[in-house]
Motif scaffolding. Structure first.
Motif, PDB file in Angstrom:
ATOM      1  N   CYS A 174       0.830  -1.207   0.000  1.00 45.32           N
ATOM      2  CA  CYS A 174       0.000   0.000   0.000  1.00 45.32           C
ATOM      3  C   CYS A 174       0.864   1.257   0.000  1.00 45.32           C
ATOM      4  O   CYS A 174       0.624   2.184  -0.779  1.00 45.32           O
ATOM      5  CB  CYS A 174      -0.919  -0.022   1.214  1.00 45.32           C
ATOM      6  SG  CYS A 174      -1.994   1.424   1.359  1.00 45.32           S
ATOM      7  N   ASP A 175       1.871   1.277   0.858  1.00 43.75           N
ATOM      8  CA  ASP A 175       2.722   2.462   0.980  1.00 43.75           C
ATOM      9  C   ASP A 175       3.494   2.717  -0.312  1.00 43.75           C
ATOM     10  O   ASP A 175       3.751   3.864  -0.685  1.00 43.75           O
ATOM     11  CB  ASP A 175       3.689   2.262   2.143  1.00 43.75           C
ATOM     12  CG  ASP A 175       4.127   3.589   2.753  1.00 43.75           C
ATOM     13  OD1 ASP A 175       3.497   4.628   2.460  1.00 43.75           O
ATOM     14  OD2 ASP A 175       5.097   3.587   3.538  1.00 43.75           O
ATOM     15  N   ALA A 176       3.860   1.657  -1.021  1.00 40.35           N
ATOM     16  CA  ALA A 176       4.642   1.796  -2.253  1.00 40.35           C
ATOM     17  C   ALA A 176       3.802   2.305  -3.423  1.00 40.35           C
ATOM     18  O   ALA A 176       4.355   2.586  -4.493  1.00 40.35           O
ATOM     19  CB  ALA A 176       5.277   0.459  -2.620  1.00 40.35           C
ATOM     20  N   SER A 177       2.505   2.456  -3.222  1.00 34.98           N
ATOM     21  CA  SER A 177       1.652   2.943  -4.309  1.00 34.98           C
ATOM     22  C   SER A 177       1.660   4.467  -4.408  1.00 34.98           C
ATOM     23  O   SER A 177       1.053   5.016  -5.340  1.00 34.98           O
ATOM     24  CB  SER A 177       0.211   2.465  -4.109  1.00 34.98           C
ATOM     25  OG  SER A 177      -0.383   3.083  -2.977  1.00 34.98           O
ATOM     26  N   ALA A 178       2.334   5.165  -3.494  1.00 33.32           N
ATOM     27  CA  ALA A 178       2.308   6.632  -3.493  1.00 33.32           C
ATOM     28  C   ALA A 178       2.795   7.237  -4.816  1.00 33.32           C
ATOM     29  O   ALA A 178       2.124   8.122  -5.363  1.00 33.32           O
ATOM     30  CB  ALA A 178       3.126   7.169  -2.316  1.00 33.32           C
ATOM     31  N   PRO A 179       3.942   6.813  -5.392  1.00 34.70           N
ATOM     32  CA  PRO A 179       4.355   7.401  -6.672  1.00 34.70           C
ATOM     33  C   PRO A 179       3.326   7.190  -7.785  1.00 34.70           C
ATOM     34  O   PRO A 179       3.098   8.086  -8.607  1.00 34.70           O
ATOM     35  CB  PRO A 179       5.678   6.693  -6.989  1.00 34.70           C
ATOM     36  CG  PRO A 179       6.191   6.226  -5.669  1.00 34.70           C
ATOM     37  CD  PRO A 179       4.966   5.876  -4.879  1.00 34.70           C
ATOM     38  N   THR A 180       2.695   6.008  -7.797  1.00 35.47           N
ATOM     39  CA  THR A 180       1.661   5.752  -8.801  1.00 35.47           C
ATOM     40  C   THR A 180       0.474   6.681  -8.599  1.00 35.47           C
ATOM     41  O   THR A 180      -0.130   7.178  -9.558  1.00 35.47           O
ATOM     42  CB  THR A 180       1.206   4.284  -8.729  1.00 35.47           C
ATOM     43  OG1 THR A 180       2.337   3.439  -8.948  1.00 35.47           O
ATOM     44  CG2 THR A 180       0.141   3.986  -9.765  1.00 35.47           C
ATOM     45  N   ASN A 181       0.134   6.933  -7.338  1.00 36.88           N
ATOM     46  CA  ASN A 181      -0.960   7.857  -7.011  1.00 36.88           C
ATOM     47  C   ASN A 181      -0.715   9.229  -7.647  1.00 36.88           C
ATOM     48  O   ASN A 181      -1.587   9.804  -8.310  1.00 36.88           O
ATOM     49  CB  ASN A 181      -1.055   7.986  -5.493  1.00 36.88           C
ATOM     50  CG  ASN A 181      -2.362   8.581  -5.010  1.00 36.88           C
ATOM     51  OD1 ASN A 181      -2.843   8.239  -3.934  1.00 36.88           O
ATOM     52  ND2 ASN A 181      -2.952   9.475  -5.778  1.00 36.88           N
ATOM     53  N   TRP A 182       0.503   9.755  -7.480  1.00 31.17           N
ATOM     54  CA  TRP A 182       0.806  11.080  -8.038  1.00 31.17           C
ATOM     55  C   TRP A 182       0.969  11.016  -9.552  1.00 31.17           C
ATOM     56  O   TRP A 182       0.664  11.979 -10.260  1.00 31.17           O
ATOM     57  CB  TRP A 182       2.059  11.645  -7.375  1.00 31.17           C
ATOM     58  CG  TRP A 182       1.911  11.817  -5.902  1.00 31.17           C
ATOM     59  CD1 TRP A 182       2.644  11.217  -4.918  1.00 31.17           C
ATOM     60  CD2 TRP A 182       0.937  12.627  -5.229  1.00 31.17           C
ATOM     61  NE1 TRP A 182       2.188  11.598  -3.685  1.00 31.17           N
ATOM     62  CE2 TRP A 182       1.146  12.471  -3.847  1.00 31.17           C
ATOM     63  CE3 TRP A 182      -0.090  13.463  -5.665  1.00 31.17           C
ATOM     64  CZ2 TRP A 182       0.369  13.121  -2.882  1.00 31.17           C
ATOM     65  CZ3 TRP A 182      -0.875  14.117  -4.713  1.00 31.17           C
ATOM     66  CH2 TRP A 182      -0.648  13.937  -3.352  1.00 31.17           C
ATOM     67  N   ALA A 183       1.424   9.869 -10.068  1.00 30.29           N
ATOM     68  CA  ALA A 183       1.530   9.724 -11.526  1.00 30.29           C
ATOM     69  C   ALA A 183       0.152   9.810 -12.175  1.00 30.29           C
ATOM     70  O   ALA A 183       0.009  10.362 -13.273  1.00 30.29           O
ATOM     71  CB  ALA A 183       2.203   8.398 -11.878  1.00 30.29           C
ATOM     72  N   VAL A 184      -0.865   9.281 -11.511  1.00 35.57           N
ATOM     73  CA  VAL A 184      -2.221   9.356 -12.037  1.00 35.57           C
ATOM     74  C   VAL A 184      -2.663  10.811 -12.165  1.00 35.57           C
ATOM     75  O   VAL A 184      -3.270  11.217 -13.161  1.00 35.57           O
ATOM     76  CB  VAL A 184      -3.196   8.570 -11.141  1.00 35.57           C
ATOM     77  CG1 VAL A 184      -4.645   8.874 -11.511  1.00 35.57           C
ATOM     78  CG2 VAL A 184      -2.941   7.076 -11.263  1.00 35.57           C
ATOM     79  N   VAL A 185      -2.337  11.622 -11.149  1.00 33.99           N
ATOM     80  CA  VAL A 185      -2.703  13.045 -11.204  1.00 33.99           C
ATOM     81  C   VAL A 185      -2.070  13.699 -12.427  1.00 33.99           C
ATOM     82  O   VAL A 185      -2.724  14.441 -13.170  1.00 33.99           O
ATOM     83  CB  VAL A 185      -2.262  13.767  -9.913  1.00 33.99           C
ATOM     84  CG1 VAL A 185      -2.565  15.270 -10.005  1.00 33.99           C
ATOM     85  CG2 VAL A 185      -2.964  13.170  -8.698  1.00 33.99           C
TER      86      VAL A 185
END
Length: 231
Positions: A174-185
């Motif tokens: 879950c924690d490693a998904s942060a870069p993907t989260n911002w990439a989506v933005v």
């Protein structure tokens, strides 16, 4: 903490002068995309595309701030990101005593927390690969679900090292998904407003991230259990 602060000052500050504003400033394009106006080499016609095949290249769209704020996808992303970061803040501040309440020593709990941070590093690369290979929203959904299951394990009456190892692995995903989260933005709304949008999302997260650890600590003081705030 002092050593970390000195490293940040001595390493990150000098390196920041080498960061470029955009690939175009170096005569490059983003992610190897064709130059502006070029649609790349012609593609042979196909009857259909396999489910997970990379989509045909198309120029990135640049949303204005007004367009973005009127878009449901932005508010959906803001809500999802805020909930993930608020939950993380509330638990991480108390993670050593939470783990110790599962029948291990504080030293073992500290080791487990270090293992979680260590696992996050290679998982950044794994989730980044998955987000390039598959649609990003399902990748984020499954990563967030892993975090939900991790918290459910901590909230359960189960005890022991095996439980904590399962928590560490699942929450690291879950924690490693942060870069993907911002990439989506960035992918959804373009680069022109990216910094402001990230600031708005983090601003929306701030009150909850500030209050969540206080709520978890207060609940434990009153009820001597972390189960309810974990749920």
């Amino acid at each position: 903490a002092k050593i970390i602060g000195l490293v940040l000052l001595m390493v990150i500050l000098p390196l920041s002068f080498f960061i470029k504003d955009s690939p175009e400033g170096m005569g490059l394009t983003m992610d190897g995309d064709p130059p502006s106006g070029s649609q790349g080499p012609p593609r042979p016609p196909t009857a259909r595309r396999t489910r997970w095949a990379p989509p045909a290249w198309r120029p990135p769209e640049e949303y204005s701030m007004r367009q973005t704020l009127r878009c449901w996808a932005f508010w959906n992303l803001t809500g999802g990101t805020a909930l993930r970061l608020i939950a993380k803040a509330g638990v991480t501040v108390h993670i050593i005593p939470i783990m110790a309440s599962k029948g291990v020593s504080e030293q073992t709990a500290a080791f487990m927390f270090g293992l979680q941070l260590f696992l996050t590093v290679p998982l950044y690369l794994v989730l980044g690969w998955a987000a390039d290979r598959f649609p990003k929203p399902p990748v984020l959904m499954w990563a967030s679900l892993a975090g939900t299951v991790a918290f459910a394990l901590l909230a359960s009456p189960l005890h022991g090292i095996g439980l904590l190892l399962a928590y560490v692995f699942l929450f690291a995903i879950c924690d490693a998904s942060a870069p993907t989260n911002w990439a989506v933005v960035g992918e959804y709304f373009g680069r022109q407003t990216f910094s402001r949008l990230r600031g708005y999302i983090q601003f929306a997260t701030f009150p909850g991230a500030l209050g969540a650890p206080v709520l978890v600590g207060w609940w434990y003081d009153q009820h001597h259990s972390y189960a309810f705030p974990l749920w």
